[in-house]
Scaffold this motif. Structure first.
Motif, PDB file in Angstrom:
ATOM      1  N   GLU A 179      18.829   4.621   3.926  1.00  0.00           N
ATOM      2  CA  GLU A 179      18.392   3.841   2.765  1.00  0.00           C
ATOM      3  C   GLU A 179      17.120   4.285   2.814  1.00  0.00           C
ATOM      4  O   GLU A 179      16.038   4.430   3.759  1.00  0.00           O
ATOM      5  CB  GLU A 179      18.041   2.309   3.064  1.00  0.00           C
ATOM      6  CG  GLU A 179      17.694   1.709   1.627  1.00  0.00           C
ATOM      7  CD  GLU A 179      17.308   0.137   1.933  1.00  0.00           C
ATOM      8  OE1 GLU A 179      17.025  -0.438   0.831  1.00  0.00           O
ATOM      9  OE2 GLU A 179      17.590  -0.214   2.943  1.00  0.00           O
ATOM     10  N   VAL A 180      16.783   5.128   1.502  1.00  0.00           N
ATOM     11  CA  VAL A 180      15.221   5.949   1.731  1.00  0.00           C
ATOM     12  C   VAL A 180      14.520   4.967   0.300  1.00  0.00           C
ATOM     13  O   VAL A 180      14.549   5.522  -0.772  1.00  0.00           O
ATOM     14  CB  VAL A 180      15.499   7.297   1.053  1.00  0.00           C
ATOM     15  CG1 VAL A 180      14.158   7.886   1.015  1.00  0.00           C
ATOM     16  CG2 VAL A 180      16.614   7.977   1.900  1.00  0.00           C
ATOM     17  N   GLY A 181      13.927   3.974   0.910  1.00  0.00           N
ATOM     18  CA  GLY A 181      13.063   3.079  -0.112  1.00  0.00           C
ATOM     19  C   GLY A 181      11.516   3.696   0.295  1.00  0.00           C
ATOM     20  O   GLY A 181      11.361   4.805   0.807  1.00  0.00           O
ATOM     21  N   VAL A 182      10.607   2.655  -0.212  1.00  0.00           N
ATOM     22  CA  VAL A 182       9.300   3.091  -0.156  1.00  0.00           C
ATOM     23  C   VAL A 182       8.793   3.692   1.266  1.00  0.00           C
ATOM     24  O   VAL A 182       8.020   4.406   1.465  1.00  0.00           O
ATOM     25  CB  VAL A 182       8.407   2.294  -0.906  1.00  0.00           C
ATOM     26  CG1 VAL A 182       8.784   2.303  -2.425  1.00  0.00           C
ATOM     27  CG2 VAL A 182       8.482   0.842  -0.395  1.00  0.00           C
ATOM     28  N   SER A 183       9.252   2.695   2.259  1.00  0.00           N
ATOM     29  CA  SER A 183       8.829   2.955   3.416  1.00  0.00           C
ATOM     30  C   SER A 183       9.087   4.228   4.229  1.00  0.00           C
ATOM     31  O   SER A 183       8.363   4.939   4.749  1.00  0.00           O
ATOM     32  CB  SER A 183       9.217   1.756   4.602  1.00  0.00           C
ATOM     33  OG  SER A 183       8.648   0.313   4.165  1.00  0.00           O
ATOM     34  N   CYS A 217      11.577   0.742  -3.972  1.00  0.00           N
ATOM     35  CA  CYS A 217      11.629  -0.711  -3.538  1.00  0.00           C
ATOM     36  C   CYS A 217      11.602  -0.888  -2.069  1.00  0.00           C
ATOM     37  O   CYS A 217      11.868  -0.075  -1.208  1.00  0.00           O
ATOM     38  CB  CYS A 217      13.043  -1.570  -3.905  1.00  0.00           C
ATOM     39  SG  CYS A 217      13.244  -1.391  -5.905  1.00  0.00           S
ATOM     40  N   PRO A 218      11.098  -2.129  -1.405  1.00  0.00           N
ATOM     41  CA  PRO A 218      11.392  -2.259   0.023  1.00  0.00           C
ATOM     42  C   PRO A 218      12.818  -2.169   0.386  1.00  0.00           C
ATOM     43  O   PRO A 218      13.675  -2.413  -0.285  1.00  0.00           O
ATOM     44  CB  PRO A 218      11.173  -3.772  -0.024  1.00  0.00           C
ATOM     45  CG  PRO A 218      10.097  -4.102  -1.199  1.00  0.00           C
ATOM     46  CD  PRO A 218      10.814  -3.299  -2.194  1.00  0.00           C
ATOM     47  N   GLU A 219      13.055  -1.622   1.722  1.00  0.00           N
ATOM     48  CA  GLU A 219      14.292  -1.507   2.200  1.00  0.00           C
ATOM     49  C   GLU A 219      14.768  -2.789   2.636  1.00  0.00           C
ATOM     50  O   GLU A 219      14.073  -3.780   3.196  1.00  0.00           O
ATOM     51  CB  GLU A 219      14.208  -0.487   3.371  1.00  0.00           C
ATOM     52  CG  GLU A 219      14.056   0.876   2.738  1.00  0.00           C
ATOM     53  CD  GLU A 219      13.302   1.881   3.767  1.00  0.00           C
ATOM     54  OE1 GLU A 219      13.118   1.497   5.217  1.00  0.00           O
ATOM     55  OE2 GLU A 219      12.823   2.974   3.154  1.00  0.00           O
ATOM     56  N   SER A 220      16.098  -2.972   2.828  1.00  0.00           N
ATOM     57  CA  SER A 220      16.836  -4.271   3.232  1.00  0.00           C
ATOM     58  C   SER A 220      18.104  -4.186   4.001  1.00  0.00           C
ATOM     59  O   SER A 220      18.772  -3.121   4.123  1.00  0.00           O
ATOM     60  CB  SER A 220      17.251  -4.985   1.932  1.00  0.00           C
ATOM     61  OG  SER A 220      18.082  -4.489   1.232  1.00  0.00           O
ATOM     62  N   ARG A 246       0.829  -0.991  -0.144  1.00  0.00           N
ATOM     63  CA  ARG A 246       0.089   0.154  -0.118  1.00  0.00           C
ATOM     64  C   ARG A 246       0.966   1.119  -0.270  1.00  0.00           C
ATOM     65  O   ARG A 246       0.678   2.244  -0.749  1.00  0.00           O
ATOM     66  CB  ARG A 246      -0.763   0.018   1.166  1.00  0.00           C
ATOM     67  CG  ARG A 246      -1.991   1.144   1.157  1.00  0.00           C
ATOM     68  CD  ARG A 246      -2.876   1.207   2.483  1.00  0.00           C
ATOM     69  NE  ARG A 246      -1.842   1.288   3.752  1.00  0.00           N
ATOM     70  CZ  ARG A 246      -1.589   2.558   4.182  1.00  0.00           C
ATOM     71  NH1 ARG A 246      -2.007   3.746   3.597  1.00  0.00           N
ATOM     72  NH2 ARG A 246      -0.923   2.596   5.281  1.00  0.00           N
ATOM     73  N   GLU A 247       2.035   1.284   0.872  1.00  0.00           N
ATOM     74  CA  GLU A 247       2.984   2.370   0.777  1.00  0.00           C
ATOM     75  C   GLU A 247       3.456   2.586  -0.622  1.00  0.00           C
ATOM     76  O   GLU A 247       3.388   3.782  -1.012  1.00  0.00           O
ATOM     77  CB  GLU A 247       4.034   2.146   1.841  1.00  0.00           C
ATOM     78  CG  GLU A 247       3.374   2.061   3.449  1.00  0.00           C
ATOM     79  CD  GLU A 247       4.588   1.781   4.372  1.00  0.00           C
ATOM     80  OE1 GLU A 247       5.708   1.337   3.986  1.00  0.00           O
ATOM     81  OE2 GLU A 247       4.252   2.010   5.466  1.00  0.00           O
TER      82      GLU A 247
END
Length: 617
Positions: A186-190, A149-152, A10-11
């Motif tokens: 890390e600046v991902g979608v979250s 993308c999702p953060e990892s 959703r984010e």
């Protein structure tokens, strides 16, 4: 687990729609950097992201992972960022860790203090970074990897390695002038989603918070409720360490800036606050301006046997007082037994417009952006009115920042940002170095401000200078695209592109064009402030007027290179730099004059003259 995955999806969908709606970020010159620019705008609260992008993007190719290098001398901050956009149709995997690793290598190159060893595309940027670090004006360095993308864990591990390496390199090369803080993110979608939600809602700390106080008083209005009291610094310390342990400054989400530390020019006030807590804690209450905090709900409990009450808050964001909160929360003060108290007011307000006004007007204690303090100046208020009434409804912000709730939206096409216009004015009227290196001085230096923004400054002339700067930016972008599309670009086009890659090239060109005004007009100019365009020109029309003559001038901008060359190892004084600028500007103006007799040039100049009018201020 499915709830977490669903939430992340959703984010991602929300951020994708927001980015897709940002049609202004779909420009060809930005390539795949739209997420990167959006993140920078949100995090730094930047009104004019396009004015920043033209200087901060490294134009791709041979950038060693440094897609963006943002230097802000005002906040003493350097941000180096890598961007990535996943465009596949399947579920988004984690972002490739090798791109974060490439940032590590690029940073090592960029910060080792040898800009002459950098690839051509990074050399000018490296020189600007080296000079800022050498002068000790950068106190914080941040490394970002921005993606959709999702953060990892893998990516963050690479970024943490970059931060550790950087700290060592900076101390080896710059010694005591090295920044005091190095951060990797890390600046991902979250993270983008949290930043975006933070721009829409000023309160990011949402849990229940309790504080016990001796007494309080309350004021209630139709639109707000405020509870005023005094709190122990120990309570503030616990709040700070519990909710502000990361780089997102969630406790200060409604503040125009977080805690800036106690070192460097920005931290002088904070150092004094900390000294007061250490040496005379009983006087802090009367020596400090206090704190304003927004909350969603306030409940005041009944007095206990000692007459004290517990105030329960639902959510909290410190609007004004980030510096006080950070200063009293130093690790060396946490064990201090002597209590110090600070005045605080908790405010509940459900009116978004009023909340934005509270945020803007309460941030006056520390110089956040000097333009803030001129936003109620009579000249700025007059210019706002003139733009609206005399120039066809163009919106001029007068130094007022875009409301946090509006920062993520497409900016109005007919808006003139005062901070960008001020730089254009300064460059046109003889201060190109200041426009690039110290634009805050335009607003904070009373004499300089009066020279640029006085009764003689009309909206028509502000638009005249603003349009010139935008036209120069367009020329720079055009040559950057040429170079990107043709890596083997040679000859005059390559030399022009290389000139524009020098930091500060845009204000220097604006300044040089001002030197050519007599040639452009065909007669002497008594007062440059009298110049403007006829009728009610719109911004795009003004830019087109300028572009028509700039196309004829741009082939000669490499002649201005001496005005932008790096200072010698021993350093050159401002007087010497001004002499170099004066000579380069005169040489450029002489070339423009010599070619003015050519028929096609004379025709272009005549069309330009017909669009102008000179009005005595």
């Amino acid at each position: 687990m499915s709830g977490v995955v669903g939430g992340a999806s959703r984010e991602a969908d929300v951020i994708k729609k927001v980015i897709d709606d940002r049609t202004d970020l779909q420009r060809k010159e930005y390539g795949d950097d739209r997420y990167l620019l959006f993140a920078l705008q949100l995090h730094q609260g930047i009104d004019d992201i396009h004015g920043v992008a033209v200087d901060s993007l490294t134009d791709g190719g041979q950038d060693h992972g440094c897609d963006l290098v943002y230097i802000d001398r005002g906040t003493e901050k350097l941000i180096i960022a890598q961007g990535y956009e996943y465009k596949g149709k399947s579920a988004k995997p984690e972002a490739p860790a090798w791109k974060a690793s490439s940032l590590n290598g690029g940073v090592a190159w960029l910060l080792r203090g040898e800009p002459e060893a950098l690839p051509e595309r990074l050399r000018a940027t490296g020189e600007a970074v080296h000079q800022a670090l050498q002068e000790g004006v950068i106190k914080e360095v941040q490394f970002w990897y921005v993606h959709n993308c999702p953060e990892s864990v893998n990516v963050q591990a690479e970024l943490d390695a970059t931060a550790r390496m950087t700290e060592k390199v900076l101390h080896q090369v710059y010694g005591d002038n090295a920044p005091t803080r190095v951060i990797s993110m890390e600046v991902g979608v979250s993270t983008l989603y949290r930043w975006y939600e933070g721009s829409r809602s000023p309160i990011l700390v949402t849990n229940e918070i309790a504080v016990t106080v001796d007494d309080y008083f309350e004021l209630v209005n139709a639109k707000w409720r405020a509870v005023c009291t005094a709190v122990d610094t120990a309570w503030l310390q616990n709040l700070y360490w519990e909710h502000n342990g990361d780089e997102e400054n969630r406790l200060f989400s409604a503040n125009v800036r977080g805690f800036v530390g106690v070192k460097g020019k920005q931290g002088a006030i904070n150092s004094a606050i900390r000294k007061t807590v250490q040496e005379q804690p009983d006087n802090l209450f009367v020596l400090n301006n206090g704190i304003t905090a927004l909350t969603r709900k306030i409940e005041v409990g009944k007095p206990d046997s000692d007459g004290r009450r517990t105030i329960t808050l639902r959510g909290l964001s410190i609007v004004n007082g980030a510096q006080t909160t950070g200063a009293v929360s130093g690790s060396t003060l946490r064990g201090q037994t002597e209590a110090a108290k600070v005045m605080i007011r908790f405010v509940v307000c459900d009116d978004p417009a009023l909340v934005d006004e509270v945020i803007r007007t309460t941030n006056r204690q520390l110089a956040t952006q000097p333009a803030d303090f001129r936003s109620n100046d009579r000249t700025q208020l007059r210019l706002i009115r003139e733009f609206r009434q005399e120039l066809g409804g163009i919106v001029y912000d007068g130094g007022r920042r875009t409301a946090p709730s509006e920062i993520a939206k497409v900016p109005p096409a007919n808006r003139v940002t005062a901070t960008t216009a001020a730089k254009a004015l300064a460059a046109f009227h003889g201060e190109p170095y200041l426009a690039y290196r110290e634009p805050a001085r335009i607003w904070s230096d009373d004499a300089l401000y009066a020279r640029l923004f006085g009764d003689h400054t009309k909206a028509r002339h502000v638009l005249f200078c603003y349009g010139l700067q935008r036209a120069v930016e367009q020329e720079k972008t055009m040559y950057a695209i040429k170079c990107r599309e043709d890596p083997d670009l040679k000859g005059a086009a390559l030399r022009i592109h290389q000139f524009f890659q020098l930091r500060g090239s845009i204000p220097v060109v604006v300044n040089a064009v001002a030197e050519c005004m007599e040639t452009l007009l065909g007669h002497g100019v008594n007062d440059l402030f009298a110049l403007g365009f006829k009728r009610k020109p719109q911004i795009d029309t003004v830019v087109k007027h300028w572009s028509r003559v700039l196309k004829l001038m741009v082939p000669f901008v490499p002649k201005l290179t001496p005005a932008l060359e790096r200072r010698s190892a021993g350093g050159e004084g401002d007087h010497e730099l001004q002499k170099v600028l004066h000579k380069a500007r005169q040489d450029f103006a002489e070339i423009i004059y010599q070619m003015s007799s050519q028929e096609h040039v004379e025709t272009a100049y005549e069309i330009f003259r017909q669009s102008l009018e000179e009005k005595a201020p």
